[in-house]
Design an enzyme around this catalytic site. Structure first.
Site, short mmCIF file in Angstrom:
data_model
loop_
_atom_site.label_atom_id
_atom_site.label_comp_id
_atom_site.label_asym_id
_atom_site.label_seq_id
_atom_site.Cartn_x
_atom_site.Cartn_y
_atom_site.Cartn_z
N HIS A 79 -7.17 4.99 -7.43
CA HIS A 79 -5.98 4.74 -8.25
C HIS A 79 -5.97 3.33 -8.82
O HIS A 79 -5.20 3.04 -9.74
CB HIS A 79 -4.69 5.08 -7.49
CG HIS A 79 -4.27 4.13 -6.42
ND1 HIS A 79 -4.54 4.34 -5.09
CD2 HIS A 79 -3.57 2.97 -6.47
CE1 HIS A 79 -4.01 3.37 -4.37
NE2 HIS A 79 -3.42 2.51 -5.18
N ASP A 216 -9.65 8.40 -2.00
CA ASP A 216 -9.12 7.37 -2.92
C ASP A 216 -10.07 6.17 -2.97
O ASP A 216 -9.81 5.11 -2.40
CB ASP A 216 -7.74 6.94 -2.46
CG ASP A 216 -6.91 6.32 -3.58
OD1 ASP A 216 -7.51 5.91 -4.59
OD2 ASP A 216 -5.67 6.26 -3.45
N ASN A 322 4.24 7.04 -8.36
CA ASN A 322 4.00 6.37 -7.08
C ASN A 322 5.24 5.59 -6.65
O ASN A 322 5.71 5.71 -5.52
CB ASN A 322 2.79 5.44 -7.21
CG ASN A 322 2.39 4.82 -5.89
OD1 ASN A 322 2.18 5.52 -4.90
ND2 ASN A 322 2.29 3.51 -5.87
N ASN A 652 -1.93 -4.01 -1.41
CA ASN A 652 -2.98 -3.81 -0.42
C ASN A 652 -3.90 -2.65 -0.81
O ASN A 652 -4.96 -2.48 -0.19
CB ASN A 652 -2.39 -3.51 0.96
CG ASN A 652 -2.16 -4.74 1.79
OD1 ASN A 652 -1.03 -5.02 2.20
ND2 ASN A 652 -3.22 -5.50 2.05
N SER A 653 -3.52 -1.87 -1.79
CA SER A 653 -4.37 -0.76 -2.23
C SER A 653 -5.77 -1.28 -2.53
O SER A 653 -5.94 -2.23 -3.29
CB SER A 653 -3.80 -0.11 -3.49
OG SER A 653 -2.60 0.55 -3.21
N ASP A 670 -2.58 3.73 1.25
CA ASP A 670 -1.22 4.27 1.22
C ASP A 670 -0.55 4.01 2.56
O ASP A 670 -1.19 3.56 3.52
CB ASP A 670 -1.27 5.78 0.96
CG ASP A 670 -0.04 6.30 0.23
OD1 ASP A 670 0.92 5.54 0.07
OD2 ASP A 670 -0.05 7.48 -0.19
#
Length: 717
Positions: A79, A216, A322, A652-653, A670
């Site tokens: 993402h 992801d 999101n 932090n993704s 997530d």
């Protein structure tokens, strides 16, 4: 201040072993806790930003990432590369649906305009220079201006080292300031992203949920000039050679193992006032959720019959979805909780502690009372202008920015407003260029009309008189009349053309003022009022900084007196969080949560359509048990995602999840829906974040996407 309050505040890790987004330089002070949790490295090594492993950790300016090869290969979340995949997608070559893999360097694609990779080189406390003796005497806008001028001067000096981006970040509500120096890599290229049926498997249905089966992950590559300097995109550029890159874990992880995430968390709010909590959950988040839901429905309706337009808005839809689910999840967790009552009790205890000592009362009491008044003023203005923020056409906002740039360009660079200096020009140009693949007039008009109707229904005294004049708004206008006003504005402008937009980047204020373009004229007409509004915001901002900083000083001293740890709220700067891999006895659904999910769950969820449309090749490999060396000995199959007790938030993704030896084991992407309230109120029992397991990444790359070139580069085989 002679010494950092950070050092003063951290007397213990008495909070929770897993709580805290720690600045790297704080870690020696929690070394005992790190070792007890299982860290095998010397905690002091994590303070050295240019050594392993910190030297491998980078920011994408909104997501986190890491170097994972000596050739500048960067791993992050799917993402986080989604916008670049969408930017390069067309109906004829739908990379979002089908995925993308460059088999060699020549096949790699330019990332979305404005994409950056930031490598942190230095972090330094500069509070005494930013709030110097002169600035400390000022209030309101004069204080804001002095702080900004000090920041600009410091940044300008720092950026004399060509190719670097420097910022001055605020900590503890404006109590402390740190200079962050980063290498800014401007040539970023898309290397690999799995199909949406892997990288976005489960879609919005599974977002923030557990069990999860989302792959992801995605890859960029950093490029520089042949002499190793940061440079704009060029076919002659070469891969950046990082000093450090992450090593792949030699063994898979299991429940109970130590884990840490290194990245750039965006923002938390654990030190907020009770009144801020009440406003956020009582008005701000509900308003956002309602508006976001309506906007998503508008975009869906406006793009349903046009694949190209849907692709243009894919990244915006993903981002809005999101945050929509995030905010609704927070509201659900907040409802019926005692968060506000506890925050209020804590605040009253702080005030009682201050009042109990004459010296403390003299130093802190007035600012604690004042900050409450200032927050109330800010909240009222936020509420008043909520719909106005949505009611501006995107091209009008672009024109306002371009006209401001033209006016600032007439000044010496040091005197220009922050955000419009020479250093900001690449970002502005990239934002203008990106409109080619993320803007459509009809979709924009539908979104603006929806917001405009709500804005126009407000009492005249609560509306913006200048904007009303620009559009010709008056009380009681029908939707048809509002649509006609917008049609006139859009129809009279050529800014929908990319070449026309680019041309305005270099034009003078006089050329703007002489223009007959309707949107340019509107931007010029709004300019004076925009500056006045900005000055009012800065007056309030300067007063808030002064009062809030002293409030935080009081809070830190109070918590210190009770032996409690104090770490700063997240602010998009480099942090380390540590914990362990762990399931939960009872999840939000009332059932026990195991620590890992596996590819068996992918097979069970796959429907062949929509959000659960796993690639046929992947399903075939799972059915055939074509797992190679990626089988977990206990699970007897390939793990997909795992839960951990890490304290993370947005930003932090893409953070690298590392084991006790500092080896790469996965990517954080997530949190679970009932734990995201931790942004405001840390919940030890519920807090779990979700990582994609490295074994799943590598298995999918080898057995499904056949990314053998990248696996070899990462020394995965």
């Amino acid at each position: 201040m002679n010494k950092s309050l950070i050092a003063l505040a951290i007397l213990s890790a008495a909070a929770h072993a897993d709580e805290g987004m720690w600045m790297p330089q704080q870690l020696p002070q929690v070394a005992k806790e790190l070792k007890a949790a299982g860290l095998k490295l010397d905690p002091a090594t994590l303070t050295k930003l240019t050594e392993f492993p910190m030297g491998a950790i980078v920011s994408l300016g909104g997501c986190s990432a890491s170097f994972v090869s000596p050739q500048g290969l960067v791993a992050t979340n799917h993402h986080c590369v989604y916008g670049s995949v969408a930017h390069n997608s067309t109906p004829q070559r739908d990379l979002l649906a089908n995925g993308f893999l460059a088999k060699n360097l020549d096949e790699e694609l330019p990332a979305a305009p404005g994409s950056r990779i930031y490598v942190t080189k230095e972090v330094r406390n500069v509070t005494a220079q930013i709030i110097n003796a002169d600035a400390a005497k000022l209030t309101g806008k004069k204080r804001s201006d002095a702080i900004e001028n000090n920041q600009k001067a410091m940044v300008a000096t720092c950026e004399q080292d060509a190719g670097h981006r420097c910022t001055v970040s605020s900590y503890y509500g404006g109590l402390e300031f740190y200079l962050i120096k980063q290498l800014e890599i401007r040539d970023v290229r898309l290397v690999h992203a799995p199909p949406a049926g892997v990288g976005k498997f489960g879609g919005d249905t599974d977002n923030w949920m557990w069990p999860r089966h989302t792959g992801d992950y995605g890859f960029y590559r950093a490029y520089v000039s042949k002499d190793g300097k940061a440079a704009d995109y060029s076919k002659d550029n070469v891969p950046y050679l990082p000093q450090h890159f992450l090593k792949l874990a030699k063994e898979g992880v299991k429940e109970g193992d130590y884990v840490m995430a290194l990245g750039y968390p965006g923002r938390t709010n654990r030190h907020r006032l009770p009144s801020e909590v009440a406003f956020t959950f009582g008005w701000s988040y509900p308003a956002y959720v309602k508006m976001s839901g309506e906007n998503l429905a508008i975009i869906a309706a406006a793009t349903k019959d046009n694949k190209d337009t849907a692709l243009k808005y894919a990244a915006q839809v993903a981002s809005t979805n999101n945050y929509y689910k995030n905010r609704q999840g927070m509201l659900d967790s907040y409802a019926g909780s005692d968060i506000l009552a506890r925050k209020t009790a804590e605040h009253e205890a702080l005030k009682a502690w201050v009042a109990a000592d004459s010296a403390r009362k003299q130093e802190y009491a007035a600012d604690i009372a004042r900050v409450e008044q200032l927050m109330a003023q800010r909240d009222a203005e936020t509420k008043r202008d909520f719909f106005l923020g949505y009611a501006h056409p995107r091209l009008l906002n672009t024109a306002r920015s371009l006209y401001r740039l033209a006016n600032e360009n007439a000044k010496p660079d040091a005197e220009r407003k922050a955000g419009f200096q020479q250093r900001d020009l690449p970002r502005i140009k990239a934002s203008v260029a990106a409109l080619v693949r993320n803007y459509d007039e009809q979709v924009d008009k539908a979104l603006v009309l929806h917001a405009l109707a709500k804005y126009a229904a407000q009492p005249k005294a609560e509306r913006n008189a200048t904007y009303d004049a620009v559009l010709g708004l008056r009380d009681g206008m029908s939707e048809a009349e509002l649509r006609a006003a917008l049609d006139t504005l859009y129809a009279g402008s050529k800014l929908g053309d990319a070449a026309e937009r680019d041309a305005w980047l270099a034009r003078t204020p006089a050329e703007f003022q002489a223009s007959t373009d309707s949107i340019i004229k509107a931007a010029v007409a709004m300019y004076g009022a925009d500056l006045q509004d900005e000055a009012k915001d800065e007056e309030l901002g300067g007063n808030i900084q002064q009062a809030y900083a002293n409030y935080m000083k009081a809070k830190i001293a109070y918590m210190h007196s009770k032996g409690q740890a104090v770490y700063p709220d997240a602010n998009s700067t480099l942090r380390v969080t540590f914990g362990r891999i762990a399931g939960r006895d009872h999840g939000a659904d009332g059932t026990a949560w195991t620590a890992f999910t596996t590819v068996n769950g992918v097979l069970a969820k796959a429907t062949g359509k929509g959000e659960f449309n796993a690639p046929a090749a992947q399903l075939a490999a799972i059915k055939a048990k074509d797992f190679g060396n990626f089988v977990d000995p206990k699970l007897k199959t390939v793990p997909v995602d795992f839960l951990a007790t890490l304290d993370i938030t947005g930003g932090n993704s893409g953070s690298a999840a590392l084991n006790a030896k500092g080896e790469w084991i996965g990517l954080a992407f997530d949190g679970t829906l009932d734990s995201i309230i931790s942004d405001w109120d840390y919940n030890k029992a519920n807090t779990r974040d979700i990582q994609v397991d490295l074994r799943y990444i590598l298995w999918n790359m080898k057995h499904v996407d056949h990314a053998d070139n990248l696996l070899k580069e990462m020394k995965a085989e």
